[in-house]
Scaffold this active site. Structure first.
Site, PDB file in Angstrom:
ATOM      1  N   LYS A  50       1.319 -15.919 -40.413  1.00  0.00           N
ATOM      2  CA  LYS A  50       0.982 -14.516 -40.170  1.00  0.00           C
ATOM      3  C   LYS A  50      -0.496 -14.269 -40.444  1.00  0.00           C
ATOM      4  O   LYS A  50      -1.042 -14.753 -41.445  1.00  0.00           O
ATOM      5  CB  LYS A  50       1.845 -13.633 -41.074  1.00  0.00           C
ATOM      6  N   SER A  68       6.649  -6.161 -40.419  1.00  0.00           N
ATOM      7  CA  SER A  68       5.343  -6.376 -39.822  1.00  0.00           C
ATOM      8  C   SER A  68       5.102  -7.820 -39.372  1.00  0.00           C
ATOM      9  O   SER A  68       4.099  -8.107 -38.711  1.00  0.00           O
ATOM     10  CB  SER A  68       4.255  -5.978 -40.821  1.00  0.00           C
ATOM     11  N   SER A 115       9.687  -6.600 -44.236  1.00  0.00           N
ATOM     12  CA  SER A 115       8.886  -7.122 -43.132  1.00  0.00           C
ATOM     13  C   SER A 115       9.074  -8.594 -42.827  1.00  0.00           C
ATOM     14  O   SER A 115       8.430  -9.120 -41.921  1.00  0.00           O
ATOM     15  CB  SER A 115       7.395  -6.844 -43.394  1.00  0.00           C
TER      16      SER A 115
END
Length: 470
Positions: A86, A159, A183
């Site tokens: 990420k 996210s 997330s």
């Protein structure tokens, strides 16, 4: 040229399968990495899972892995396996999904990435995220939203949207996300695979851009429980550079895989989803519970707080900590933020110290109550991963949309405010053909038991065998 069925099968295999073939030298890390890079080159312009791809570096590392394994140096199941990170993890270009960080290049890898590289994993690129792991992706975002390989009209969740989307599309075998309120688990549900939020302090946050210091948990997303355990093994451990890092032994997280769960007590936290849960989601979750009984476990109900009470605790903590992180940048470059992210951060600046103190006091009470329940009433907790259906891809730019969406998912935050580990596993498709997930949680630093129960359910239910037809 379209992918062949053999290519798709290899690209959508598990780390357990790929890693064993690499160990036996039946498959080269170079072949696997080149396959992954080829798929990224062909599909990423549509999927939008990656912001940055480390093609040359990844192939160089794959060649090194191949040489090491040929020389008898095998680091474990991640050795030579392509994974994704990420883009709030420092490693090369790091944008956090924001215009305000365009052009920033990290001077060194963050702690979690260094550990994964040491375990032999090959980081092929940096994946999409909601801006600063907050808000929601829309047309107002600096980067295009990630599309879901199961249904391009649907969200990948957030996210950690890019990591989840990359795994679903066969553009990585696993990857790392972060979780401050759901997330890791929500994206894993949307993309019908596994997401593991470890115990707070189990994985170092050093070098990962913070959202909320006391809620942030780095952790893996993967296709199976076994793969998630392998990924956690690769990145867990004490780090003096993280003030919250726990100086505790790192066990073998896969040590209980395959052990029976007969006689265990599966505690359902019904109070959290009794009200407001979509009936189609709830029906699918309820239909999954008898699987535990078939395995010899016992279903019990454990009292806890309601969704409304959780929201009253979690939102002020999340908003106020996030607002503090971004206070200076909001003043200097507020116009560079997605309006949804900016609005939520500005709300955080309005949370009073008194309210934050009350929320933290309630948080401590909830944590103590659930810890006690794990000794007296249950061995693990279960509940739906979210109480709403996987939403359509957001094109609404109206400020506030992200906050409205987020409130629906916040019962995942029960394990962020307590710091307990939690894992999402697929538990079926609802009446509209949309994915539904189940959270399983255990006591702090007892990921082995959590993984044991999740694996038992996964193998009995069999949902992990399904892959999108991309």
């Amino acid at each position: 040229m379209p992918a062949t069925s053999d290519e798709r099968s290899l690209a959508q295999a598990t780390i357990e399968e790929i890693g064993e073939r690499i160990r036996q030298r039946d498959l080269s890390p170079v072949e696997v990495t080149q396959l992954t890079l080829d798929r990224i080159g062909r599909l990423n312009s549509t999927i939008n899972a990656y912001y940055t791809v480390f093609a040359e570096q990844a192939l160089a590392l794959a060649r090194s892995a191949e040489a090491e394994i040929a020389a008898g140096v095998y680091r474990g199941p991640l050795h030579g396996v392509p994974i994704a990170i990420k883009d709030i993890y420092e490693s090369g270009p790091t944008t956090c999904g924001s215009k305000s960080l365009a052009g920033y290049v990290a001077e060194r890898d963050c702690a979690a990435v260094r550990r994964l590289r040491a375990a032999g994993a090959i980081v092929v690129g940096k994946t999409a995220t909601y801006e600063f792991a907050f808000g929601v992706q829309t047309r107002a975002s600096h980067f295009a939203p990630t599309l879901n390989a199961w249904d391009a009209r649907r969200e990948c969740g957030g996210s950690s949207s890019g990591t989840a989307g990359a795994i679903a599309a066969g553009l990585a075998y696993a990857g790392m996300g972060t979780c401050s309120g759901g997330s890791i688990r929500w994206p894993a549900q949307c993309c019908f695979h596994v997401g593991l939020k470890p115990t707070y302090g189990r994985v170092s946050r050093a070098g990962i851009y913070p959202l909320a210091w006391s809620l942030d948990h780095p952790g893996p997303l993967a296709r199976t429980v076994t793969d998630a355990a392998y990924m956690l093994q690769g990145c867990a451990g004490y780090d003096p550079d993280d003030p919250a890092s726990a100086d505790v032994p790192v066990p073998n997280f896969a040590s209980k895989l395959g052990r029976a769960i007969k006689g265990m007590r599966i505690g359902v936290l019904r109070d959290l989803f009794e009200e407001g849960c979509d009936p189609k989601v709830r029906a699918t979750f309820e239909a999954a519970l008898p699987v535990f009984e078939r395995l010899g476990a016992r279903i019990v109900t454990v009292p806890t707080i309601s969704h409304a009470q959780l929201t009253a605790i979690a939102l002020p903590l999340l908003w106020s900590e996030a607002g503090a992180v971004h206070r200076s940048n909001l003043r200097q470059r507020g116009g560079d933020y997605n309006p949804h992210t900016r609005q939520s951060l500005l709300w955080g600046l309005l949370v009073s110290a008194g309210y934050s103190n009350l929320a933290n006091r309630a948080r401590a009470q909830v944590t103590a109550a659930l810890q006690q329940a794990l000794h007296a009433q249950a061995d693990v907790f279960v509940l739906p991963t979210t109480c709403f259906q996987s939403p359509p891809l957001v094109l609404d730019d109206t400020p506030g949309f992200g906050a409205r969406l987020g409130r629906g998912a916040l019962h995942t935050a029960i394990f962020n405010i307590t710091g307990a580990p939690a894992i999402q596993v697929p538990c079926g498709w609802d009446a509209d053909g949309l994915p539904v997930g189940m959270q399983i949680s255990a006591a702090a630093f007892d990921e082995e038991t959590m993984v044991q129960v999740a694996y038992a359910y996964e193998q009995e239910a069999g949902w992990f065998r399904q892959r999108p037809a991309i």
